[in-house]
Design an enzyme around this catalytic site. Structure first.
Site, PDB file in Angstrom:
ATOM      1  N   HIS A  67      -1.381   0.912  -9.298  1.00  0.00           N
ATOM      2  CA  HIS A  67      -1.885   0.001  -8.704  1.00  0.00           C
ATOM      3  C   HIS A  67      -2.658  -1.598  -9.781  1.00  0.00           C
ATOM      4  CE1 HIS A  67      -3.920   0.045  -4.366  1.00  0.00           C
ATOM      5  NE2 HIS A  67      -3.545  -1.541  -4.483  1.00  0.00           N
ATOM      6  N   ARG A  90       0.889  -1.433   0.094  1.00  0.00           N
ATOM      7  CA  ARG A  90       0.455  -0.017  -0.352  1.00  0.00           C
ATOM      8  C   ARG A  90       0.892   1.391   0.182  1.00  0.00           C
ATOM      9  NH1 ARG A  90      -3.581  -2.491  -1.586  1.00  0.00           N
ATOM     10  NH2 ARG A  90      -6.098  -2.718  -0.279  1.00  0.00           N
TER      11      ARG A  90
END
Lengths: 316, 316
Positions: free
Chosen positions: B279, B231
């Site tokens: 991502h 993350r």
């Protein structure tokens, strides 16, 4: 055992850094770079890579030839080659390097490296559609030790695997094709072609436009891909360039070339969809390979036995 | 079973293409994008990705929250989140994508992609020394399902593997470290750091300059490498840039960022030793995941049971 009692070694390697090989071999054997240096010591062994034509034929005491690397075309192409046993270097490290190279190139094509590189250059946040591995088939042309190990690694990442070899192979969960009759079927079901064939008179120039045009292009990656980690003599570079430019091929990773080093003038260098490495997919590590060669020489002097012999009739 | 008898689904996903999720869920359930559209049908389920803050608290009939993706920080960071079970999407495809991404990035750093790219740009035939995989250690920070599967794949290519997790893990042939006390020892033996930690208040900003400076740099690749596929909130980007420029880090592959999309003004985009993906390391495939969600809804209505529940106290 003194050096005088055992055979000397001629180190005849070209285009490769010699010092480390010399250093490792000299730990146990007398090593010479030129037969004239051997004096009266008989040269019973030659360790060769692209040896000078005629050199081996000039050695009256030569008994065994050791070839650096898994392929032996660079030895066999000498028309004056004496009829002696040729030992092929087979090392776990060599296999590991090749498995790594093939996995790396398959992933770079599958994960769309070129697309991401262009997006990044434009500071553009965008994820191209990514097909999962099971929707893509990787076809191995040549299924010897290196091909099999590489196919296993790529299979474990989820890709479909096809294999093609002269004699049809057997491999769990892979679709195996064999012989000239089944080559087209193999190509028709292959999205990413990995070439690990031996270079023989029969395979010279086999990777040409006609062959590449049979690969599957209507796949989830929108094109066909070529990875040649075998030998440069297998490919016709003018055909690869044409295939890239007419849409037959989307991208290519080439580790080997018709002429090595690849000439500065080759248009392959600057092609935006070609990735070049200088015959470095799998490097022979002297620190690992020389001890195995020295053990073979010792064993040969004890009982005349040799391992990993080349089948000269088959050419590999 | 008619749609009237079962719960409706609110689809609250942001920053992700919605149509395919809508299409797949609507095969079996009434799906709405806005609670007002539901009419009298009770919204018992929410399928969420970065849902609007306060939205879930406004649904009186909500019973189960389904989170797209393995991480759930994007759900838990809503301070008004109702105290309901959260089901994490765990899909074989998601794991396969992540294994592939991590393997790809490790190989790109290990096989010196940037060096080769520069050599090719100059038409230069030169093979940089290539350490074999067993001389390089890859350290996995975070060792949940994705970390374990990725570590297994990288281990099978011959690399040394270290793992670090809050509670020390057990894994064949890997060196496992656990807890804050052993973090420095883990970093000191790691050449390529792969971050797959959950994002919790405790891990926010953990990838900072002090941590990166503890990685091993005197290795056969001549530097340390960072791969963050966890993350963005785990990393301090200003520190990563400083580490790249002062020699603490050689290269970085980043799939996640403090702010997503990564702002156009970020100097990461143009850094020559940073590789950016948006991502997209592991994408959730609606065609695969929705059937599993629909099965869980059916089972929940039969016997109240749910699988893959998030531990809210641990934060993941």
């Amino acid at each position: 055992m003194g050096q005088q009692e055992t055979g000397s070694v001629l180190l005849a390697i070209n285009g490769v850094e010699r010092d480390i090989w010399m250093h490792e071999l000299a730990k146990k054997r007398q090593v010479v770079l030129d037969p004239a240096e051997a004096g009266t010591a008989p040269i019973r062994y030659a360790v060769v890579w692209k040896q000078q034509r005629g050199l081996l034929a000039s050695l009256p005491d030569l008994e065994v030839i050791f070839s650096l690397g898994a392929g032996v075309d660079h030895v066999l192409s000498d028309p004056t080659l004496p009829d002696l046993p040729i030992v092929r270097v087979v090392s776990p490290n060599l296999t590991q390097y090749m498995v790594e190279y093939v996995t790396w190139r398959v992933l770079d094509h599958h994960r769309q490296m070129l697309t991401y590189r262009n997006l990044q250059a434009n500071s553009e946040w965008f994820a191209p559609a990514q097909p999962p591995a099971p929707e893509i088939s990787v076809g191995f042309m040549g299924f010897g030790e290196l091909g099999r190990a590489s196919a296993n690694a790529v299979q474990s990442l989820g890709f479909q695997i096809n294999t093609w070899s002269r004699r049809k192979a057997q491999a769990d969960g892979m679709k195996c094709f064999g012989g000239a009759d089944e080559l087209d079927a193999f190509l028709n079901e292959t999205d990413i072609l990995v070439v690990l064939l031996p270079h023989t008179p029969q395979t010279t120039g086999i990777i040409n436009h006609a062959l590449l045009s049979k690969l599957r292009r209507d796949n989830a990656l929108g094109g066909a891909f070529l990875i040649n980690a075998g030998r440069g003599g297998l490919q016709k570079e003018v055909d690869i360039l044409r295939a890239l430019d007419d849409g037959t091929l989307k991208e290519a990773s080439l580790d080997v070339f018709e002429i090595e080093p690849l000439p500065k003038a080759s248009p392959l260098w600057a092609h935006p969809r070609v990735f070049i490495t200088p015959h470095s997919s799998a490097v022979s590590d002297a620190r690992e390979l020389v001890p195995a060669m020295l053990r073979q020489m010792d064993q040969y002097e004890r009982d005349g036995k040799l391992q990993h012999l080349v089948d000269r009739k088959a050419g590999y």
